[in-house]
Design a protein around this motif. Structure first.
Motif, short mmCIF file in Angstrom:
data_model
loop_
_atom_site.label_atom_id
_atom_site.label_comp_id
_atom_site.label_asym_id
_atom_site.label_seq_id
_atom_site.Cartn_x
_atom_site.Cartn_y
_atom_site.Cartn_z
N UNK A 1 44.87 -45.23 65.09
CA UNK A 1 45.29 -46.55 64.59
C UNK A 1 45.46 -46.61 63.07
N UNK A 2 45.43 -45.44 62.41
CA UNK A 2 45.62 -45.44 60.96
C UNK A 2 44.45 -45.99 60.18
N UNK A 3 43.26 -46.03 60.81
CA UNK A 3 42.08 -46.60 60.16
C UNK A 3 41.52 -45.73 59.05
N UNK A 4 40.63 -46.32 58.27
CA UNK A 4 39.91 -45.61 57.20
C UNK A 4 38.40 -45.67 57.45
N UNK A 5 38.00 -45.69 58.71
CA UNK A 5 36.56 -45.68 59.01
C UNK A 5 35.95 -44.39 58.44
N UNK A 6 34.69 -44.46 58.01
CA UNK A 6 34.04 -43.21 57.66
C UNK A 6 32.63 -43.19 58.24
N UNK A 7 32.20 -41.99 58.53
CA UNK A 7 30.93 -41.79 59.22
C UNK A 7 29.90 -41.17 58.30
N UNK A 8 28.64 -41.43 58.62
CA UNK A 8 27.51 -40.80 57.95
C UNK A 8 26.69 -40.10 59.03
N UNK A 9 26.62 -38.79 58.97
CA UNK A 9 25.90 -38.00 59.97
C UNK A 9 24.61 -37.46 59.35
N UNK A 10 23.52 -37.62 60.07
CA UNK A 10 22.24 -37.08 59.63
C UNK A 10 21.71 -36.15 60.72
N UNK A 11 21.43 -34.92 60.35
CA UNK A 11 20.83 -33.98 61.29
C UNK A 11 19.94 -33.03 60.53
N UNK A 12 18.87 -32.57 61.19
CA UNK A 12 18.00 -31.61 60.52
C UNK A 12 18.57 -30.21 60.68
N UNK A 13 17.83 -29.22 60.19
CA UNK A 13 18.29 -27.83 60.29
C UNK A 13 17.30 -26.98 61.07
N UNK A 14 16.70 -27.60 62.12
CA UNK A 14 15.74 -26.86 62.95
C UNK A 14 16.46 -25.86 63.83
N UNK A 15 15.73 -24.81 64.21
CA UNK A 15 16.21 -23.85 65.19
C UNK A 15 15.52 -24.14 66.52
N UNK A 16 16.02 -23.58 67.60
CA UNK A 16 15.42 -23.83 68.91
C UNK A 16 14.05 -23.16 69.01
N UNK A 17 13.28 -23.54 70.02
CA UNK A 17 11.94 -22.98 70.21
C UNK A 17 11.99 -21.47 70.38
N UNK A 18 12.96 -20.99 71.18
CA UNK A 18 13.07 -19.54 71.42
C UNK A 18 13.47 -18.81 70.14
#
Length: 679
Positions: free
Chosen positions: A480-497
């Motif tokens: 639709x030609x929008x200018x929405x913007x996102x903010x992503x937050x994630x950690x940098x953990x690895x899996x248990x294995x």
């Protein structure tokens, strides 16, 4: 009895006092820090969970050593440990002073705002966002840990398994802290929160949402994500999960088009004026060259108006281009329909296009444009943008059809998580890197429902995982030609294995090899780069194509910008004395709208002005700063560094009325003085 009744808790009851803390690998150890002692390298044993206070740091010929005192013990134990064997810990009742360090960016979206990805434990990132986005987020979409008993989420540095008798209380305490901070970010007059969950916690989550947001309108959707079902021993196969919609204030859902009939494209009139009164001498400011690349069929530059006595044939176009002037077939010089600056603005937004080409005509290219009426229809959503032509112009249509609200039960082929989540990620990465990703189109559909009528919405996901939410926002903007913007937050953990294997190999959190395999660096960042550029990490075109609402090859990518950051923890003294400016600077840029250039240095003059904002430290240079920010048409914020309230007010009086002044570092320090951990 009356006193006891007043103390009694009604509603959802759980152990809300459960402690929560996060380790900060790589953060330098300072006197006064809380720390944990790390296990020796090369062993996979669980580390000592006791907390210690750094009393002092001693420098010797063989290295730096910390003198520690045990916390929370009736008879504190003391010990001396090398600082390299310690990990700084932040408990959530501790006050933090965050900063950001940029770790990369992709720029393909021109002057659009940047999507931002923050590598951080999400509670502290939410605290940081209270400075940049308090009460200004339009929508939050989260897919939190489902508390299934698998080793997929940690509480207080430990994975929570099925055998943990307190796992439900820990999960509720974990979610509640973040929901309370989310309240500080959402726009109370018009916003929405979306939370996905399965049957393990949906009952408790529903009660928690009602308890946390009693003023909100809450509904739940049941959606099929795995039509084949997930097999379980002696249990029904699970095919669905649940989506909670929590809506605040006057928020309006965007209905879906269910019966589409004939479409009518927006009207593109020719850009050359036709009336006799618009001949060249009558409007000198509207006679200028438009340079068109003949081979690419694209406008590459707009020249400046010619004085009445200047021959148009004296203008030399760039290589491979022709200079197009508004000239009739009989050779009469006319005027364009807009001034140069107005044309440039519409061109940047896709509201100017090329028509037919005939090199034998006085005007070799027909130029077309959108007038203000169709532009208002596009920007209000009345006309829908369905894509862009090769020259960058919008393809917009008036949709003549019936709409209706979706039901509370979704059974759409596009929501199959394996076909449109796992398989899509494999195309982008070239391998499997992330378990159980959401279908891109399922996230896109729910975001369209809550921000489809908000083309400039800010969307936050603080359990970002592989980055599906940002990817879905890219798609909505293209449609639709929008200018929405996102903010992503994630950690940098690895899996248990992976964690066990890495520890056995002698690595620890903070080591380069360990961090390279974390979620943010190994999953989120490469996924979004590949989605934007249309190229894999090896530089090969991404194979496959998008489906459903908007079908096109993955290799086409998106016209968007994204910047990546890592959260840091600053000393308030360093902040106040301007020694942490480079790490505070990205927060100022984000607060000003995440647009244009990021000011990370003030140079010799002690000030700088970018497209969207300015920063002034040297008040002796106020005049130059005021003149510069007055010339920056899009600048809306001015950060003024001073401890003197009178001096700050003096600068405020001289600023343009369209510019909002913010005092540093007072507003920053007060924000995090108030934001004590634990809410």
């Amino acid at each position: 009895m009356t006193a006891l009744t007043k103390r009694r808790t009604f509603g959802l009851v759980f152990e809300a006092h459960q402690p929560e803390a996060v380790e900060l690998p790589g953060r330098p150890v300072r006197r006064g820090d809380k720390v944990r002692v790390l296990p020796p390298r090369g062993v996979a044993e669980r580390e000592d969970q006791r907390l210690w206070r750094v009393i002092r740091i001693e420098r010797t010929e063989v290295g730096r050593f910390a003198h520690l005192s045990e916390l929370g013990s009736e008879e504190p134990v003391a010990q001396v440990v090398g600082v390299d064997e310690l990990s700084v810990v932040a408990e959530f009742r501790d006050r933090i002073h965050p900063g950001l360090v940029e770790t990369g960016r992709v720029e393909r979206g021109g002057n659009k705002p940047f999507h931002t990805v923050i590598n951080s434990e999400n509670y502290h990132a939410l605290e940081m966002l209270t400075y940049t986005h308090r009460h200004s987020i339009d929508a939050i979409y989260i897919d939190p840990p489902y508390n299934s008993g698998a080793s997929d989420w940690k509480y207080n540095n430990n994975y929570v398994g099925k055998e943990d008798d307190y796992r439900h209380s820990k999960w509720l305490a974990f979610i509640e802290r973040r929901l309370k901070l989310a309240r500080e970010l959402l726009n109370p007059s018009d916003s929405a929160l979306v939370v996905t969950i399965d049957e393990k916690e949906y009952l408790r989550l529903g009660l928690l949402l009602e308890q946390t947001y009693p003023e909100a309108k809450i509904q739940m959707i049941s959606t099929v994500i795995n039509p084949a079902g997930t097999g379980r021993a002696n249990e029904l196969s699970r095919t669905d999960e649940y989506v909670f919609l929590v809506r605040f204030g006057a928020h309006q859902l965007a209905p879906e088009l269910v019966e589409e009939s004939k479409d009518k494209e927006v009207h593109w009139p020719t850009f050359r004026r036709a009336e006799t009164s618009s001949a060249r001498p009558n409007r000198p400011s509207q006679f200028y060259p438009i340079f068109v690349d003949v081979g690419a069929r694209k406008i590459v530059e707009v020249g400046h108006p010619l004085a009445p006595d200047v021959d148009r044939f004296s203008i030399i176009p760039p290589v491979d281009c022709v200079a197009v002037f508004p000239v009739r077939d009989d050779g009469t010089e006319m005027n364009w329909g807009l001034t140069r600056n107005s044309l440039v603005s519409r061109l940047e937004r896709g509201y100017v296009r090329l028509g037919g080409y005939d090199p034998d005509h006085h005007q070799p290219f027909v130029i077309k444009y959108l007038k203000s009426g169709p532009i208002r229809d596009i920007e209000s959503g009345k006309a829908k943008v369905r894509g862009y032509r090769e020259d960058g112009s919008v393809m917009a249509f008036y949709e003549e059809g019936k709409t209706k609200m979706p039901t509370t039960q979704w059974r759409k082929p596009s929501h199959d998580a394996y076909r449109h989540g796992t398989t899509l990620l494999r195309d982008l990465y070239g391998q499997q890197r992330f378990p159980f990703p959401k279908s891109l189109y399922a996230v896109e559909d729910v975001l369209r429902l809550v921000v489809g009528n908000k083309p400039e919405a800010v969307v936050l996901d603080f359990f970002a995982g592989s980055g599906t939410t940002a990817h879905a926002v890219f798609r909505l903007n293209k449609q639709d030609g929008g200018c929405r913007h996102s903010i992503m937050v994630t950690n940098n953990e690895v899996s248990a294995a992976e964690q066990k294997a890495l520890r056995l190999s002698g690595l620890r959190p903070g080591d380069r090899e360990w961090e390279a395999l974390g979620i943010c660096e190994y999953v989120t960042k490469p996924r979004l780069v590949a989605a934007l550029t249309g190229e894999t990490a090896s530089g090969e075109p991404v194979q496959g194509k998008y489906k459903f609402v908007d079908e096109f090859p993955l290799m086409q990518g998106f016209q968007e910008n994204v910047a990546f950051f890592k959260l840091t923890y600053e000393s308030p003294l360093s902040v106040r004395h301007h020694r942490a400016f480079r790490r505070i600077a990205p927060m100022l840029w984000i607060r000003a709208g995440s647009r244009g250039r990021l000011i990370d240095s003030l140079g010799e003059d002690g000030w700088d002005v970018a497209e969207a904002y300015g920063v002034l430290r040297n008040l002796d240079q106020t005049d130059g700063f005021i003149n510069a920010i007055g010339r920056a048409d899009a600048a809306s914020t001015a950060f003024v560094v001073t401890d003197d309230e009178g001096a700050f007010q003096m600068v405020c009086r001289e600023l343009p009325s369209t510019v909002t002044p913010i005092r540093l570092y007072e507003t920053y320090l007060q924000n995090f003085q108030i934001n004590m951990g634990g809410n």
